[in-house]
Each structure stands twice: as structure tokens, then as C-alpha cells.
Design a protein around this motif. Structure first.
Motif, PDB file in Angstrom:
ATOM      1  N   ALA A 197      19.810 -57.387-103.239  1.00 37.48           N
ATOM      2  CA  ALA A 197      19.054 -56.751-104.318  1.00 37.48           C
ATOM      3  C   ALA A 197      18.670 -55.322-103.933  1.00 37.48           C
ATOM      4  CB  ALA A 197      17.810 -57.562-104.641  1.00 37.48           C
ATOM      5  N   TYR A 198      18.274 -55.121-102.695  1.00 35.83           N
ATOM      6  CA  TYR A 198      17.915 -53.782-102.224  1.00 35.83           C
ATOM      7  C   TYR A 198      19.123 -52.854-102.282  1.00 35.83           C
ATOM      8  CZ  TYR A 198      16.323 -50.044 -99.146  1.00 35.83           C
ATOM      9  OH  TYR A 198      16.014 -48.827 -98.623  1.00 35.83           O
ATOM     10  N   GLN A 199      20.270 -53.334-101.863  1.00 38.61           N
ATOM     11  CA  GLN A 199      21.469 -52.513-101.900  1.00 38.61           C
ATOM     12  C   GLN A 199      21.855 -52.183-103.342  1.00 38.61           C
ATOM     13  OE1 GLN A 199      24.166 -54.900 -99.601  1.00 38.61           O
ATOM     14  NE2 GLN A 199      23.580 -53.915 -97.675  1.00 38.61           N
ATOM     15  N   ARG A 250      16.945 -64.103 -97.274  1.00 40.27           N
ATOM     16  CA  ARG A 250      17.079 -62.753 -96.714  1.00 40.27           C
ATOM     17  C   ARG A 250      18.316 -62.048 -97.262  1.00 40.27           C
ATOM     18  NH1 ARG A 250      19.779 -62.154 -91.276  1.00 40.27           N
ATOM     19  NH2 ARG A 250      21.377 -62.772 -92.717  1.00 40.27           N
ATOM     20  N   ASP A 251      19.437 -62.773 -97.346  1.00 41.91           N
ATOM     21  CA  ASP A 251      20.664 -62.179 -97.864  1.00 41.91           C
ATOM     22  C   ASP A 251      20.497 -61.722 -99.313  1.00 41.91           C
ATOM     23  OD1 ASP A 251      21.830 -62.656 -95.423  1.00 41.91           O
ATOM     24  OD2 ASP A 251      22.982 -64.409 -96.087  1.00 41.91           O
ATOM     25  N   ILE A 288      19.769 -51.830-105.825  1.00 40.47           N
ATOM     26  CA  ILE A 288      18.824 -50.796-106.268  1.00 40.47           C
ATOM     27  C   ILE A 288      19.240 -49.428-105.730  1.00 40.47           C
ATOM     28  CG2 ILE A 288      16.452 -49.971-105.983  1.00 40.47           C
ATOM     29  CD1 ILE A 288      15.599 -52.941-106.108  1.00 40.47           C
ATOM     30  N   LEU A 289      19.712 -49.385-104.491  1.00 35.22           N
ATOM     31  CA  LEU A 289      20.148 -48.110-103.921  1.00 35.22           C
ATOM     32  C   LEU A 289      21.364 -47.548-104.648  1.00 35.22           C
ATOM     33  CD1 LEU A 289      19.774 -48.689-100.078  1.00 35.22           C
ATOM     34  CD2 LEU A 289      18.338 -47.297-101.580  1.00 35.22           C
ATOM     35  N   ARG A 290      22.201 -48.389-105.212  1.00 37.98           N
ATOM     36  CA  ARG A 290      23.387 -47.945-105.917  1.00 37.98           C
ATOM     37  C   ARG A 290      23.108 -47.466-107.338  1.00 37.98           C
ATOM     38  NH1 ARG A 290      26.378 -52.301-102.954  1.00 37.98           N
ATOM     39  NH2 ARG A 290      25.446 -53.750-104.404  1.00 37.98           N
ATOM     40  N   MET A 291      21.909 -47.706-107.829  1.00 37.19           N
ATOM     41  CA  MET A 291      21.570 -47.292-109.202  1.00 37.19           C
ATOM     42  C   MET A 291      21.509 -45.764-109.287  1.00 37.19           C
ATOM     43  SD  MET A 291      18.578 -49.830-110.407  1.00 37.19           S
ATOM     44  CE  MET A 291      18.855 -51.534-110.702  1.00 37.19           C
ATOM     45  N   PRO A 292      22.059 -45.217-110.367  1.00 39.96           N
ATOM     46  CA  PRO A 292      21.961 -43.760-110.536  1.00 39.96           C
ATOM     47  C   PRO A 292      20.534 -43.375-110.935  1.00 39.96           C
ATOM     48  CG  PRO A 292      23.082 -44.741-112.406  1.00 39.96           C
ATOM     49  CD  PRO A 292      22.849 -45.842-111.414  1.00 39.96           C
ATOM     50  N   VAL A 293      20.129 -42.229-110.438  1.00 40.00           N
ATOM     51  CA  VAL A 293      18.772 -41.759-110.735  1.00 40.00           C
ATOM     52  C   VAL A 293      18.787 -40.723-111.826  1.00 40.00           C
ATOM     53  CG1 VAL A 293      16.720 -40.675-109.767  1.00 40.00           C
ATOM     54  CG2 VAL A 293      18.082 -42.221-108.390  1.00 40.00           C
TER      55      VAL A 293
END
Length: 94
Positions: free
Chosen positions: A85-87, A79-80, A89-94
């Protein structure tokens, strides 16, 4: 002493052990892992109840609890890693 050749051969052996099976569905494997976890926790409940009623030995209770603890630690670690990994992905620039 670990040499480059030893490390390379160990890597080759480990690579086949963790390679995905042909045609395997990743989501099906996750579902199966969740079912296995639920079954392990149900077994702990049964053994705990049996120990309270005197039907199961203390040794078996301790062994089952130790197995459940290992299973729980594995689930928490997975889970950690998923949250991490989700966090990321959220930090990646779009």
C-alpha cells in the motif's frame, strides 16, 4: 453450487464480522495486536526452554511452534500488504 443469493447473504454476514466497532481506535488495535504477537513469541520461548529441561512434553512444544508459525505468517502477510500500500501511494501522481 454458489448462487447470487448465497453470495449476497454470505457477503452480508461477513460485512458485520469485519465492521469496525463504534468508537474503536485503529492505532490501539494495532498496538494490541503487536502486544499479542510479542506474548505469543514469549510463550514459544518459555515452552522451548521447558522442553529442553524436560518440563514440557514434545506434543505441547510442537503445538506451540505450529501456533507461532501461523502467527508469524499472519504478521508477515500484514507487513507485506502495508508495504504494498505504501509503494502504491508513492506511485500516485501529485
Amino acid at each position: 453450487m454458489i448462487t447470487g443469493l448465497n453470495a449476497a447473504s454470505a457477503y452480508s454476514a461477513a460485512r458485520t464480522a469485519v465492521a469496525p466497532q463504534p468508537g474503536a481506535q485503529p492505532l490501539a488495535r494495532i498496538g494490541q495486536a503487536a502486544e499479542d504477537f510479542a506474548a505469543q513469541m514469549a510463550q514459544v520461548d518459555q515452552v522451548s526452554t521447558g522442553a529442553m529441561t524436560g518440563q514440557v512434553s514434545t506434543h505441547q512444544l510442537v503445538q506451540t511452534i505450529a501456533e507461532a508459525e501461523l502467527t508469524m505468517n499472519t504478521v508477515v502477510a500484514i507487513r507485506d500488504k502495508v508495504v504494498e500500500a505504501y509503494q502504491e501511494i508513492l506511485r500516485m501522481p501529485v
